[in-house]
Write a protein that holds these residues in place. Structure first.
Motif, PDB file in Angstrom:
ATOM      1  N   ASP A 114       6.957   6.784  -3.027  1.00 20.47           N
ATOM      2  CA  ASP A 114       5.821   7.699  -3.032  1.00 20.47           C
ATOM      3  C   ASP A 114       6.339   9.113  -2.887  1.00 20.47           C
ATOM      4  OD1 ASP A 114       3.273   5.997  -2.955  1.00 20.47           O
ATOM      5  OD2 ASP A 114       4.477   5.082  -1.368  1.00 20.47           O
TER       6      ASP A 114
ATOM      7  N   ALA B 253       5.190  13.426  -2.082  1.00 23.93           N
ATOM      8  CA  ALA B 253       4.203  14.365  -1.569  1.00 23.93           C
ATOM      9  C   ALA B 253       4.641  15.763  -1.954  1.00 23.93           C
ATOM     10  CB  ALA B 253       4.105  14.246  -0.057  1.00 23.93           C
TER      11      ALA B 253
ATOM     12  N   ASP C 281       0.841  -1.202   0.000  1.00 31.21           N
ATOM     13  CA  ASP C 281       0.000   0.000   0.000  1.00 31.21           C
ATOM     14  C   ASP C 281       0.873   1.247   0.000  1.00 31.21           C
ATOM     15  OD1 ASP C 281      -2.363  -1.393   0.010  1.00 31.21           O
ATOM     16  OD2 ASP C 281      -2.507  -1.445   2.201  1.00 31.21           O
ATOM     17  N   PRO C 282       0.323   2.346  -0.537  1.00 33.55           N
ATOM     18  CA  PRO C 282       1.135   3.574  -0.566  1.00 33.55           C
ATOM     19  C   PRO C 282       1.431   4.113   0.835  1.00 33.55           C
ATOM     20  CG  PRO C 282      -1.085   3.960  -1.416  1.00 33.55           C
ATOM     21  CD  PRO C 282      -0.954   2.495  -1.210  1.00 33.55           C
ATOM     22  N   MET C 283       2.506   4.871   0.918  1.00 32.85           N
ATOM     23  CA  MET C 283       2.831   5.549   2.178  1.00 32.85           C
ATOM     24  C   MET C 283       1.913   6.734   2.326  1.00 32.85           C
ATOM     25  SD  MET C 283       6.944   5.842   1.931  1.00 32.85           S
ATOM     26  CE  MET C 283       7.532   4.921   0.526  1.00 32.85           C
ATOM     27  N   ARG C 284       1.696   7.095   3.546  1.00 35.12           N
ATOM     28  CA  ARG C 284       1.004   8.365   3.797  1.00 35.12           C
ATOM     29  C   ARG C 284       2.067   9.368   4.203  1.00 35.12           C
ATOM     30  NH1 ARG C 284      -3.364   5.988   7.580  1.00 35.12           N
ATOM     31  NH2 ARG C 284      -3.386   8.077   8.483  1.00 35.12           N
ATOM     32  N   ILE C 285       2.190  10.408   3.368  1.00 34.35           N
ATOM     33  CA  ILE C 285       3.249  11.401   3.606  1.00 34.35           C
ATOM     34  C   ILE C 285       2.617  12.774   3.778  1.00 34.35           C
ATOM     35  CG2 ILE C 285       5.391  12.415   2.722  1.00 34.35           C
ATOM     36  CD1 ILE C 285       5.561  10.003   0.785  1.00 34.35           C
ATOM     37  N   ARG C 286       2.996  13.455   4.822  1.00 29.07           N
ATOM     38  CA  ARG C 286       2.582  14.852   4.991  1.00 29.07           C
ATOM     39  C   ARG C 286       3.832  15.695   5.065  1.00 29.07           C
ATOM     40  NH1 ARG C 286      -1.457  14.853   9.553  1.00 29.07           N
ATOM     41  NH2 ARG C 286      -0.028  16.397  10.370  1.00 29.07           N
TER      42      ARG C 286
ATOM     43  N   ASN D 248       4.064  -1.014  10.435  1.00 28.03           N
ATOM     44  CA  ASN D 248       3.588   0.231   9.824  1.00 28.03           C
ATOM     45  C   ASN D 248       4.419   1.420  10.335  1.00 28.03           C
ATOM     46  OD1 ASN D 248       1.679  -1.204   8.408  1.00 28.03           O
ATOM     47  ND2 ASN D 248       0.124  -0.930   9.987  1.00 28.03           N
TER      48      ASN D 248
ATOM     49  N   LYS E  31       6.094  13.996   7.883  1.00 28.44           N
ATOM     50  CA  LYS E  31       5.600  12.864   8.667  1.00 28.44           C
ATOM     51  C   LYS E  31       5.210  11.770   7.695  1.00 28.44           C
ATOM     52  CE  LYS E  31       3.925  15.325  12.695  1.00 28.44           C
ATOM     53  NZ  LYS E  31       2.767  15.796  13.465  1.00 28.44           N
ATOM     54  N   VAL E  32       5.720  10.579   7.944  1.00 30.17           N
ATOM     55  CA  VAL E  32       5.486   9.465   7.026  1.00 30.17           C
ATOM     56  C   VAL E  32       4.934   8.268   7.789  1.00 30.17           C
ATOM     57  CG1 VAL E  32       6.507   8.117   5.150  1.00 30.17           C
ATOM     58  CG2 VAL E  32       7.676  10.168   5.979  1.00 30.17           C
ATOM     59  N   LEU E  33       3.969   7.634   7.206  1.00 28.07           N
ATOM     60  CA  LEU E  33       3.457   6.383   7.727  1.00 28.07           C
ATOM     61  C   LEU E  33       3.548   5.375   6.593  1.00 28.07           C
ATOM     62  CD1 LEU E  33       2.383   5.629  10.488  1.00 28.07           C
ATOM     63  CD2 LEU E  33       0.089   6.155   9.692  1.00 28.07           C
TER      64      LEU E  33
END
Lengths: 171, 105
Positions: free
Chosen positions: B98, B100, B3-8, B68, B19-21
């Motif tokens: 990924d 952002a 799954d893609p990373m969540r990057i802010r 995660n 911030k990366v998840l």
């Protein structure tokens, strides 16, 4: 002071004493072993395959000394379980072109792989600070080691009580 | 494919706060499944963060990093609208990249 004393006991006062005690405890080496040359892992050995905390630290230090200070390792003092413990390392550094933090390493006393994580920074990092979440295999002392651009090593250690250890089940 | 990373990535003053998840099981290799067989280790080994073609931060991880994985840091030299690219590589050779866009000013 009598000459018979070992050199490191001469300066054992106050904060210095505590730092030294921590260092000695950390390495948990017999005094005789301290006088012997430190064995470095062969070139190309992945530090992540070294299974003692002392070995992991030495694979980074390569015989250099580390001093307590400049590094701040923030861990909670207790954790319900060791699956996901917030951890923050901050190093006192201007992070300029000529004075910056090169790397930060986290070493666990009890995890199956003592070298938990290594972070490679540079002068372009705005702040010498990284935050993540780690697993901890039981109550222990965690060491954060930082190498500055001048090559010097600094560390901080934090004790944490872990009620339910990671690695056994669950996450 | 993971799954893609969540990057802010947000400007905070003159720095970019990231911030990366990452979505990864970070399997230690020490657990056993219901029938008692060892579950093989599967974890992120390397993480690289780049901005404008330069590596901002890199990391080497092992199984001590939680499932995660979360990562939080700041770097300088970024501007709103520019991209931050993050790549991870795990011990099975799987890879995920990924990016952002830096927000706010």
């Amino acid at each position: 002071m009598p000459d018979g004393r070992r050199p490191w006991t001469l300066t054992a006062r106050g904060a210095r004493r505590r730092a030294l005690a921590a260092l000695v405890a950390l390495f948990a080496l017999p005094r005789r072993a301290l006088a012997q040359p430190i064995m470095n892992p062969a070139p190309g050995v992945d530090a992540r395959t070294i299974n003692t905390p002392q070995g992991a630290l030495q694979s980074i230090l390569k015989g250099a000394a580390m001093r307590r200070g400049r590094v701040r390792l923030e861990l909670p003092s207790a954790a319900e379980n060791g699956h996901s413990v917030p951890m923050l390392v901050r190093v006192d550094s201007p992070m300029s072109e000529t004075d910056y933090v090169r790397r930060i390493d986290l070493v666990s006393e009890k995890n199956p792989v003592p070298l938990m994580a290594s972070f490679f920074l540079g002068s372009h990092m705005g702040r010498a600070e990284v935050e993540s979440r780690v697993r901890l295999n039981g109550t222990q002392r965690v060491t954060a080691l930082a190498q500055l651009s001048d090559g010097s090593f600094w560390f901080d250690a934090a004790d944490i009580v872990v009620n339910e250890s990671a690695c056994l089940d669950g996450g | 494919m993971a799954d893609p990373m969540r990057i802010r990535a947000n400007m905070t003053g003159d720095k970019v706060e990231v911030k990366v998840l990452m979505a990864h099981e970070m399997e230690t290799g020490l657990r056993k499944d219901a029938s008692g067989n060892a579950i093989p280790a599967h974890f992120i080994r390397n993480v690289t963060v780049t901005h404008g073609g330069k590596t901002v931060l890199s990391a080497q991880w092992g199984t001590s990093v939680s499932r995660n994985p979360f990562l939080h840091f700041r770097f300088k030299g970024g501007k709103p609208g520019e991209k931050v690219t993050i790549t991870w590589l795990d011990n099975r050779g799987e890879k995920r990249t990924d990016e952002a866009v830096i927000a706010g000013g």
